[in-house]
Design a protein around this motif. Sequence first.
Motif, PDB file in Angstrom:
ATOM      1  N   ALA A 112     110.759 -49.050  18.083  1.00 62.78           N
ATOM      2  CA  ALA A 112     112.090 -48.549  17.695  1.00 62.78           C
ATOM      3  C   ALA A 112     112.942 -49.639  17.038  1.00 62.78           C
ATOM      4  CB  ALA A 112     112.827 -47.992  18.907  1.00 62.78           C
ATOM      5  N   CYS A 113     112.670 -50.897  17.368  1.00 65.99           N
ATOM      6  CA  CYS A 113     113.522 -51.966  16.811  1.00 65.99           C
ATOM      7  C   CYS A 113     113.412 -52.011  15.289  1.00 65.99           C
ATOM      8  CB  CYS A 113     113.225 -53.317  17.447  1.00 65.99           C
ATOM      9  SG  CYS A 113     111.680 -54.069  16.936  1.00 65.99           S
ATOM     10  N   ARG A 114     112.261 -51.551  14.757  1.00 68.86           N
ATOM     11  CA  ARG A 114     112.088 -51.604  13.302  1.00 68.86           C
ATOM     12  C   ARG A 114     112.775 -50.439  12.595  1.00 68.86           C
ATOM     13  NH1 ARG A 114     106.091 -52.355  14.652  1.00 68.86           N
ATOM     14  NH2 ARG A 114     106.284 -50.140  14.226  1.00 68.86           N
ATOM     15  N   SER A 115     113.062 -49.331  13.336  1.00 69.64           N
ATOM     16  CA  SER A 115     113.733 -48.177  12.710  1.00 69.64           C
ATOM     17  C   SER A 115     115.231 -48.386  12.536  1.00 69.64           C
ATOM     18  CB  SER A 115     113.517 -46.908  13.558  1.00 69.64           C
ATOM     19  OG  SER A 115     112.319 -46.273  13.204  1.00 69.64           O
ATOM     20  N   VAL A 116     115.734 -49.534  12.985  1.00 68.67           N
ATOM     21  CA  VAL A 116     117.160 -49.831  12.845  1.00 68.67           C
ATOM     22  C   VAL A 116     117.486 -50.257  11.407  1.00 68.67           C
ATOM     23  CG1 VAL A 116     118.877 -51.541  13.634  1.00 68.67           C
ATOM     24  CG2 VAL A 116     117.497 -50.310  15.302  1.00 68.67           C
ATOM     25  N   HIS A 117     116.433 -50.595  10.645  1.00 72.90           N
ATOM     26  CA  HIS A 117     116.625 -51.044   9.254  1.00 72.90           C
ATOM     27  C   HIS A 117     115.810 -50.180   8.288  1.00 72.90           C
ATOM     28  CE1 HIS A 117     118.544 -54.629  10.825  1.00 72.90           C
ATOM     29  NE2 HIS A 117     117.492 -54.869  11.566  1.00 72.90           N
ATOM     30  N   GLY A 118     116.205 -50.221   7.016  1.00 66.44           N
ATOM     31  CA  GLY A 118     115.463 -49.502   5.985  1.00 66.44           C
ATOM     32  C   GLY A 118     114.455 -50.399   5.292  1.00 66.44           C
ATOM     33  N   GLY A 119     113.629 -49.805   4.428  1.00 68.33           N
ATOM     34  CA  GLY A 119     112.679 -50.560   3.609  1.00 68.33           C
ATOM     35  C   GLY A 119     111.557 -51.172   4.425  1.00 68.33           C
TER      36      GLY A 119
END
Length: 396
Positions: free
Chosen positions: A150-157
């Motif tokens: 989930a920590c990676r879904s906080v940012h785009g691209g």
Amino acid sequence: MRTVTCAAPVNIAVIKYWGKRDERLILPVNDSISFTLSLDEMYSKTTVSISPTFTEDKFWLNGKEESLENPRIQNCLKEIRRRASKRKLEGSDEDVLNWHVHICSANNFPTAAGLASSAAGYACLVYALGQVYGVEGDLSSIARQGSGSACRSVHGGLVRWYKGEMEDGTDSFARPIAPANHFPNLRVIICVANDGRKKTGSTEGMRRTVQTSRLMQYRIRESVGLRIDSMMQAIKEKNWSAFCDLTIADSNEMHAVCQDSFPPCIYMSDTSHAVASLVHQYNEIQISKGNLNNKVCYTFDAGPNACLFVPGAVANEMLSLLLRTFPPSSPPNADNFIRGMKPQTLSLSKELESIADENAQSGRLKYLIHTKVGEGPRVLTEDGAHLLDPVSGLPT
Ligand code: DP6
């Protein structure tokens, strides 16, 4: 009462997170890299309300009331409140931190797809809580405590989750490394396999791998770190062909360590292997023509569904190839077979037609989701966006 509604995207790792060095804090054994998918087709939506009139914390997921006892949700809530208490809440007194919270979450994509729903869900929860309590700064390390990915879904691209070295996890967070259009016009095709088998969940699967697989020791010590470096280089140089090879290699290594666990964790099915093999045959043709920028890559999470990253120039061709190779078994499914972005005319060269016909197996795939890469979470302000009534604080 304060009410905020947000949407957060799914992300798909191209260098996988598989294995923890700390189960409680959710700290990984290696860095991982992912692409965030567009909010247009797949997202988690969460409404958070806080009010002095609420008598207890409450949580609804996909229309059903659920317990808030879950330690992962509690950790996210505690950490948000701790951060909020450190700063003066705008126009309010400290009481706000004592108000109870109502949370309502839903995914717009079927859970049957088994696709990173916890990643989008926890990213959305933390983002919405952050908005309600006015918490600024990095939210990825809080989302991480809900579900690692989930920590990676906080940012785009393109996003990198740094595993960190510290025992308290303060240096384990995600950062964007390239924008969504870094590889322009990139499409994503998710091949939802007709496979209802019960799988071992990621948390249990990775625990078993870390405890029992010797091949996993090789991955941690020798392999995945170098692959991260090569992937960073491929991204920097916009080398799509290398990006594809590394993505495929890392997915295969993750599933190899799963297979090497005891008892083995088997996530890929015969259908998964058939999709992977079709992609390799397709790439052989592109390589023979010198069209390295038209290569396609696959990656599999802890389930049988392939996620394909496809250059826009060949997206229609790839959709046609999949449709002809894995046609729906009965006509009622046919209409709904390609979901998400509508493809343009579907056509195939004679060469690809014969590859499809050689490999044809009807009914293997339930449907395809056609989408693209995209941006991070956002606040939804349009009318009717809230999942909780802004007066009663109950599901709408
Ligand atoms: C296969 O984030 O679901 O999707 O941290 O235990 O909640 P927990 O696991 P989770 O693991 C996802 C693993 C993966 C690969 C990836 O997304 O990197």
